[in-house]
Design a protein around this motif. Sequence first.
Motif, PDB file in Angstrom:
ATOM      1  N   SER A 171      78.337   1.969  26.137  1.00 19.48           N
ATOM      2  CA  SER A 171      79.735   2.139  25.735  1.00 19.48           C
ATOM      3  C   SER A 171      80.008   3.621  25.528  1.00 19.48           C
ATOM      4  CB  SER A 171      80.054   1.357  24.463  1.00 19.48           C
ATOM      5  OG  SER A 171      79.359   1.894  23.359  1.00 19.48           O
ATOM      6  N   GLU A 172      81.271   3.968  25.723  1.00 16.55           N
ATOM      7  CA  GLU A 172      81.695   5.362  25.584  1.00 16.55           C
ATOM      8  C   GLU A 172      83.011   5.402  24.827  1.00 16.55           C
ATOM      9  OE1 GLU A 172      79.985   7.269  29.675  1.00 16.55           O
ATOM     10  OE2 GLU A 172      81.755   5.979  29.845  1.00 16.55           O
ATOM     11  N   GLY A 203      80.312   1.574  29.399  1.00 14.37           N
ATOM     12  CA  GLY A 203      79.620   2.539  30.241  1.00 14.37           C
ATOM     13  C   GLY A 203      78.997   1.836  31.433  1.00 14.37           C
ATOM     14  N   ASN A 204      78.401   2.606  32.319  1.00 12.26           N
ATOM     15  CA  ASN A 204      77.771   2.040  33.522  1.00 12.26           C
ATOM     16  C   ASN A 204      76.615   1.100  33.200  1.00 12.26           C
ATOM     17  OD1 ASN A 204      79.503   3.494  35.123  1.00 12.26           O
ATOM     18  ND2 ASN A 204      78.091   5.210  35.365  1.00 12.26           N
ATOM     19  N   ALA A 229      82.764  12.993  22.572  1.00 13.92           N
ATOM     20  CA  ALA A 229      82.204  11.774  23.157  1.00 13.92           C
ATOM     21  C   ALA A 229      81.236  11.114  22.171  1.00 13.92           C
ATOM     22  CB  ALA A 229      81.472  12.100  24.452  1.00 13.92           C
ATOM     23  N   VAL A 241      78.637   8.172  22.570  1.00  8.01           N
ATOM     24  CA  VAL A 241      78.011   7.398  23.640  1.00  8.01           C
ATOM     25  C   VAL A 241      76.825   6.614  23.083  1.00  8.01           C
ATOM     26  CG1 VAL A 241      76.857   7.535  25.890  1.00  8.01           C
ATOM     27  CG2 VAL A 241      78.709   9.126  25.337  1.00  8.01           C
ATOM     28  N   LEU A 256      71.223   4.136  30.446  1.00  2.94           N
ATOM     29  CA  LEU A 256      72.591   4.490  30.826  1.00  2.94           C
ATOM     30  C   LEU A 256      73.541   4.199  29.672  1.00  2.94           C
ATOM     31  CD1 LEU A 256      72.586   2.879  34.392  1.00  2.94           C
ATOM     32  CD2 LEU A 256      72.419   5.316  33.838  1.00  2.94           C
ATOM     33  N   PRO A 257      74.711   4.828  29.672  1.00  8.05           N
ATOM     34  CA  PRO A 257      75.682   4.529  28.608  1.00  8.05           C
ATOM     35  C   PRO A 257      76.129   3.068  28.653  1.00  8.05           C
ATOM     36  CG  PRO A 257      76.299   6.530  29.785  1.00  8.05           C
ATOM     37  CD  PRO A 257      75.173   5.903  30.551  1.00  8.05           C
ATOM     38  N   THR A 303      72.246   6.729  20.097  1.00  3.20           N
ATOM     39  CA  THR A 303      73.670   6.982  20.001  1.00  3.20           C
ATOM     40  C   THR A 303      73.852   8.487  19.856  1.00  3.20           C
ATOM     41  OG1 THR A 303      74.018   4.865  18.915  1.00  3.20           O
ATOM     42  CG2 THR A 303      75.752   6.477  18.674  1.00  3.20           C
ATOM     43  N   THR A 350      73.573   4.214  24.177  1.00  4.21           N
ATOM     44  CA  THR A 350      72.672   3.662  25.200  1.00  4.21           C
ATOM     45  C   THR A 350      71.836   2.582  24.511  1.00  4.21           C
ATOM     46  OG1 THR A 350      70.790   5.142  24.795  1.00  4.21           O
ATOM     47  CG2 THR A 350      72.514   5.956  26.283  1.00  4.21           C
TER      48      THR A 350
END
Length: 145
Positions: free
Chosen positions: A25-26, A122-123, A39, A41, A22-23, A47, A43
């Motif tokens: 940071s965004e 991120g999530n 974007a 992103v 999951l991400p 990246t 994970t």
Amino acid sequence: MKLLSTVLLGLAAAAAIAATFLPLSELLIRLAPEQPQTAYVTTGWSTHFGGTKDEHGPLFAIPIVAAAVVIAAGIRWRKVAFAGAAALAGVTGMLFVYLLNAISFHKAGNIAIDPALEAGFGNGIWVLIAATVLAFGAVVVHPDD
């Protein structure tokens, strides 16, 4: 209590591994005034900047997966579960601080480039924190001394 501990440890290990995909940071940034925001992103494994994948991924996932393996091994032994939970807490804490610094830097450092810049967690980071809480909860109810 053994069943509850087993379920919590299994959930913690699975959540930690899932968080790596999951991400974490965004960042949404406009590189020129007339362009749309792109974007950026990150994970645990890669990246992405827009549609481009960075060939040199951050590999944040390696210590997370290692901690998840130790957590899963902790189903049998409480001390091992505690070691895995502690390792996951350490990795999560260090990653959180690193991302917090990177997010703060981007927000402060790119105002001149893009006043509408958006940077945040991120999530994945929140799932990772939840996995850490689950792992310690499992240690608390683990029947093995």
